[in-house]
Design a protein around this motif. Structure first.
Motif, PDB file in Angstrom:
ATOM      1  N   GLY A  17       0.830  -1.197   0.000  1.00 24.03           N
ATOM      2  CA  GLY A  17       0.000   0.000   0.000  1.00 24.03           C
ATOM      3  C   GLY A  17       0.863   1.244   0.000  1.00 24.03           C
ATOM      4  O   GLY A  17       1.923   1.271   0.618  1.00 24.03           O
ATOM      5  N   LEU A  18       0.402   2.285  -0.702  1.00 26.93           N
ATOM      6  CA  LEU A  18       1.136   3.548  -0.778  1.00 26.93           C
ATOM      7  C   LEU A  18       0.348   4.657  -0.102  1.00 26.93           C
ATOM      8  O   LEU A  18      -0.834   4.851  -0.387  1.00 26.93           O
ATOM      9  CB  LEU A  18       1.383   3.948  -2.234  1.00 26.93           C
ATOM     10  N   ALA A  24       5.623   3.532   1.699  1.00 27.50           N
ATOM     11  CA  ALA A  24       4.971   2.295   1.269  1.00 27.50           C
ATOM     12  C   ALA A  24       4.903   1.337   2.452  1.00 27.50           C
ATOM     13  O   ALA A  24       5.783   1.335   3.314  1.00 27.50           O
ATOM     14  CB  ALA A  24       5.738   1.667   0.117  1.00 27.50           C
ATOM     15  N   TRP A  25       3.860   0.530   2.478  1.00 30.67           N
ATOM     16  CA  TRP A  25       3.639  -0.423   3.563  1.00 30.67           C
ATOM     17  C   TRP A  25       3.413  -1.812   2.986  1.00 30.67           C
ATOM     18  O   TRP A  25       2.680  -1.975   2.010  1.00 30.67           O
ATOM     19  CB  TRP A  25       2.416  -0.010   4.380  1.00 30.67           C
ATOM     20  N   LEU A  26       4.027  -2.814   3.588  1.00 30.56           N
ATOM     21  CA  LEU A  26       3.821  -4.207   3.211  1.00 30.56           C
ATOM     22  C   LEU A  26       2.626  -4.723   4.000  1.00 30.56           C
ATOM     23  O   LEU A  26       2.661  -4.804   5.227  1.00 30.56           O
ATOM     24  CB  LEU A  26       5.073  -5.030   3.513  1.00 30.56           C
ATOM     25  N   LEU A  27       1.552  -5.077   3.296  1.00 29.67           N
ATOM     26  CA  LEU A  27       0.290  -5.441   3.945  1.00 29.67           C
ATOM     27  C   LEU A  27       0.127  -6.942   4.146  1.00 29.67           C
ATOM     28  O   LEU A  27      -0.820  -7.371   4.794  1.00 29.67           O
ATOM     29  CB  LEU A  27      -0.884  -4.910   3.107  1.00 29.67           C
ATOM     30  N   SER A  28       1.034  -7.752   3.600  1.00 29.87           N
ATOM     31  CA  SER A  28       0.867  -9.201   3.677  1.00 29.87           C
ATOM     32  C   SER A  28       1.238  -9.775   5.040  1.00 29.87           C
ATOM     33  O   SER A  28       0.958 -10.934   5.311  1.00 29.87           O
ATOM     34  CB  SER A  28       1.698  -9.881   2.585  1.00 29.87           C
ATOM     35  N   ILE A  33       4.212  -3.624   7.825  1.00 31.63           N
ATOM     36  CA  ILE A  33       5.572  -3.114   7.985  1.00 31.63           C
ATOM     37  C   ILE A  33       5.799  -1.979   7.000  1.00 31.63           C
ATOM     38  O   ILE A  33       5.452  -2.097   5.823  1.00 31.63           O
ATOM     39  CB  ILE A  33       6.604  -4.227   7.710  1.00 31.63           C
ATOM     40  N   GLN A  34       6.401  -0.893   7.477  1.00 31.73           N
ATOM     41  CA  GLN A  34       6.739   0.207   6.584  1.00 31.73           C
ATOM     42  C   GLN A  34       8.016  -0.142   5.833  1.00 31.73           C
ATOM     43  O   GLN A  34       9.003  -0.579   6.420  1.00 31.73           O
ATOM     44  CB  GLN A  34       6.929   1.509   7.350  1.00 31.73           C
ATOM     45  N   LEU A  35       7.990   0.036   4.515  1.00 28.17           N
ATOM     46  CA  LEU A  35       9.141  -0.271   3.685  1.00 28.17           C
ATOM     47  C   LEU A  35      10.115   0.899   3.669  1.00 28.17           C
ATOM     48  O   LEU A  35       9.718   2.059   3.766  1.00 28.17           O
ATOM     49  CB  LEU A  35       8.691  -0.590   2.259  1.00 28.17           C
ATOM     50  N   THR A  36      11.400   0.578   3.526  1.00 34.65           N
ATOM     51  CA  THR A  36      12.441   1.589   3.454  1.00 34.65           C
ATOM     52  C   THR A  36      12.524   2.120   2.027  1.00 34.65           C
ATOM     53  O   THR A  36      12.528   1.347   1.075  1.00 34.65           O
ATOM     54  CB  THR A  36      13.799   0.973   3.850  1.00 34.65           C
ATOM     55  N   ARG A  47      12.398  -1.247  -0.003  1.00 30.03           N
ATOM     56  CA  ARG A  47      13.046  -2.447   0.494  1.00 30.03           C
ATOM     57  C   ARG A  47      12.429  -2.838   1.825  1.00 30.03           C
ATOM     58  O   ARG A  47      12.164  -1.992   2.674  1.00 30.03           O
ATOM     59  CB  ARG A  47      14.542  -2.190   0.663  1.00 30.03           C
ATOM     60  N   VAL A  48      12.208  -4.138   1.998  1.00 36.38           N
ATOM     61  CA  VAL A  48      11.715  -4.651   3.270  1.00 36.38           C
ATOM     62  C   VAL A  48      12.871  -4.588   4.260  1.00 36.38           C
ATOM     63  O   VAL A  48      13.963  -5.063   3.951  1.00 36.38           O
ATOM     64  CB  VAL A  48      11.207  -6.105   3.117  1.00 36.38           C
TER      65      VAL A  48
END
Length: 78
Positions: A17-18, A24-28, A33-36, A47-48
């Motif tokens: 999600g943006l 950006a956020w990893l929703l899975s 988690i917020q992405l770098t 990047r995760v």
């Protein structure tokens, strides 16, 4: 007290999600988690944290759908 993050666009294939072009956020995963955000070879990539896997902004942008999601996080103790 909680921090509220409003996600505006979602890529359902990548489960990312943006909020805007820089957040950006990893929703899975639960909790999300917020992405770098980085620039790699002149391109914007996300990047995760803790991994070397890079996901380009162009790849995320291809499957974006306008969808609002609200994420609530606990605030830091200080």
């Amino acid at each position: 007290m909680e921090q509220i993050v409003r996600i505006q666009y979602v890529n359902t294939k990548l489960q990312i999600g943006l909020v805007n072009w820089r957040q950006a956020w990893l929703l899975s995963v639960n909790p999300a988690i917020q992405l770098t955000t980085e620039v790699y070879k002149g391109k914007l990539v996300f990047r995760v944290p803790g991994t070397s896997r890079r996901i380009s902004y162009q790849r995320i942008k291809q499957g974006l759908i306008k969808k609002q999601i609200i994420i609530q996080q606990k605030a830091l103790p200080f």
